[in-house]
Scaffold this motif. Structure first.
Motif, mmCIF file in Angstrom:
data_model
loop_
_atom_site.group_PDB
_atom_site.id
_atom_site.type_symbol
_atom_site.label_atom_id
_atom_site.label_comp_id
_atom_site.label_asym_id
_atom_site.label_seq_id
_atom_site.Cartn_x
_atom_site.Cartn_y
_atom_site.Cartn_z
ATOM 1 N N GLN A 1 0.831 -1.200 0.000
ATOM 2 C CA GLN A 1 0.000 0.000 0.000
ATOM 3 C C GLN A 1 0.866 1.251 0.000
ATOM 4 O OE1 GLN A 1 -2.124 -1.001 3.596
ATOM 5 N NE2 GLN A 1 -3.991 -1.457 2.457
ATOM 6 N N ALA A 2 1.915 1.249 0.822
ATOM 7 C CA ALA A 2 2.813 2.406 0.890
ATOM 8 C C ALA A 2 3.507 2.622 -0.444
ATOM 9 C CB ALA A 2 3.833 2.223 2.002
ATOM 10 N N GLY A 3 3.887 1.538 -1.105
ATOM 11 C CA GLY A 3 4.534 1.664 -2.411
ATOM 12 C C GLY A 3 3.624 2.306 -3.436
ATOM 13 N N ILE A 4 2.360 1.936 -3.406
ATOM 14 C CA ILE A 4 1.403 2.530 -4.337
ATOM 15 C C ILE A 4 1.214 4.010 -4.016
ATOM 16 C CG2 ILE A 4 -1.030 2.529 -5.033
ATOM 17 C CD1 ILE A 4 -0.891 -0.559 -4.771
ATOM 18 N N ASP B 1 -1.891 1.473 -13.638
ATOM 19 C CA ASP B 1 -2.885 0.518 -13.136
ATOM 20 C C ASP B 1 -2.855 0.424 -11.607
ATOM 21 O OD1 ASP B 1 -3.655 -0.038 -15.706
ATOM 22 O OD2 ASP B 1 -2.499 -1.896 -15.858
ATOM 23 N N PHE B 2 -1.749 0.843 -11.011
ATOM 24 C CA PHE B 2 -1.587 0.764 -9.561
ATOM 25 C C PHE B 2 -1.762 2.157 -8.979
ATOM 26 C CE2 PHE B 2 1.050 -2.530 -11.485
ATOM 27 C CZ PHE B 2 0.497 -3.641 -10.900
ATOM 28 N N ASN B 3 -2.969 2.416 -8.475
ATOM 29 C CA ASN B 3 -3.236 3.714 -7.880
ATOM 30 C C ASN B 3 -4.152 3.543 -6.679
ATOM 31 O OD1 ASN B 3 -5.997 3.726 -8.857
ATOM 32 N ND2 ASN B 3 -5.126 4.139 -10.875
ATOM 33 N N THR B 4 -4.319 4.616 -5.921
ATOM 34 C CA THR B 4 -5.105 4.524 -4.696
ATOM 35 C C THR B 4 -6.576 4.235 -4.972
ATOM 36 O OG1 THR B 4 -5.300 6.940 -4.686
ATOM 37 C CG2 THR B 4 -3.569 5.973 -3.342
ATOM 38 N N GLU B 5 -7.052 4.603 -6.179
ATOM 39 C CA GLU B 5 -8.457 4.351 -6.499
ATOM 40 C C GLU B 5 -8.741 2.858 -6.617
ATOM 41 O OE1 GLU B 5 -6.733 6.738 -8.548
ATOM 42 O OE2 GLU B 5 -7.403 8.283 -7.160
ATOM 43 N N ASN B 6 -7.810 2.097 -7.207
ATOM 44 C CA ASN B 6 -8.064 0.664 -7.371
ATOM 45 C C ASN B 6 -7.262 -0.185 -6.388
ATOM 46 O OD1 ASN B 6 -5.498 0.571 -8.428
ATOM 47 N ND2 ASN B 6 -6.131 0.194 -10.518
ATOM 48 N N LEU B 7 -6.718 0.442 -5.355
ATOM 49 C CA LEU B 7 -5.935 -0.274 -4.346
ATOM 50 C C LEU B 7 -6.766 -1.364 -3.671
ATOM 51 C CD1 LEU B 7 -3.390 -0.647 -2.654
ATOM 52 C CD2 LEU B 7 -4.205 1.189 -1.178
ATOM 53 N N LYS B 8 -7.998 -1.062 -3.301
ATOM 54 C CA LYS B 8 -8.833 -2.062 -2.631
ATOM 55 C C LYS B 8 -9.100 -3.244 -3.555
ATOM 56 C CE LYS B 8 -12.780 -2.887 0.311
ATOM 57 N NZ LYS B 8 -12.776 -4.281 -0.045
#
Length: 138
Positions: free
Chosen positions: A73-76, A103-110
């Protein structure tokens, strides 16, 4: 993102602290925040806490890696601190390998973490080597 978390991530990005140190600092900040927040039952997310990679080779070598999901999560989140031109260069190199940094962002992290919840890869080869990759809360 609060200033203390941002500072820890900046120190990690600049190489001043290791990933383990960053994890401990972020956990300490989280614990301190939970101590000062109103009491109540903890929210159960059902998401795994760790990504495990275990290797048992036929020659007797063993590898046991436990990656905290908070590090992922921290890396994203750390990606957002990178200058835009650096992100473009990184994205160009990763796209050569079929990976899109966008493709790796906080919006699609979950969604990513939900997908990792069900991840399990087991490999047994003819030589007797075994590889297992999975997520767990333990």
């Amino acid at each position: 993102m609060n200033e203390e978390r941002k500072k820890v991530l900046e120190m990690l990005a600049s190489g001043k602290i290791s990933a383990d140190e960053a994890e401990r600092l972020l956990e300490a900040l989280e614990n301190r925040a939970s101590e000062t927040s109103p009491a109540g039952p903890p929210a159960e997310t059902g998401l795994p806490k760790y990504l495990f990679v275990k290797v048992d080779s036929a020659s007797g070598d063993k590898v046991n890696i436990r990656v905290p999901m908070k590090l992922i999560q921290a890396g994203i989140k750390l990606k957002s601190l990178l200058p835009h031109d650096a992100q473009e260069k990184i994205n160009a190199r990763l796209s050569e390998k079929g990976i899109n940094l966008d493709d790796f962002n906080t919006e699609n992290l979950k969604d990513l973490l939900d997908a990792l919840t069900e991840l399990e890869v087991n490999v047994d080869d003819k030589k007797g080597d075994k590889v297992r990759i999975y997520c767990s809360n333990a």
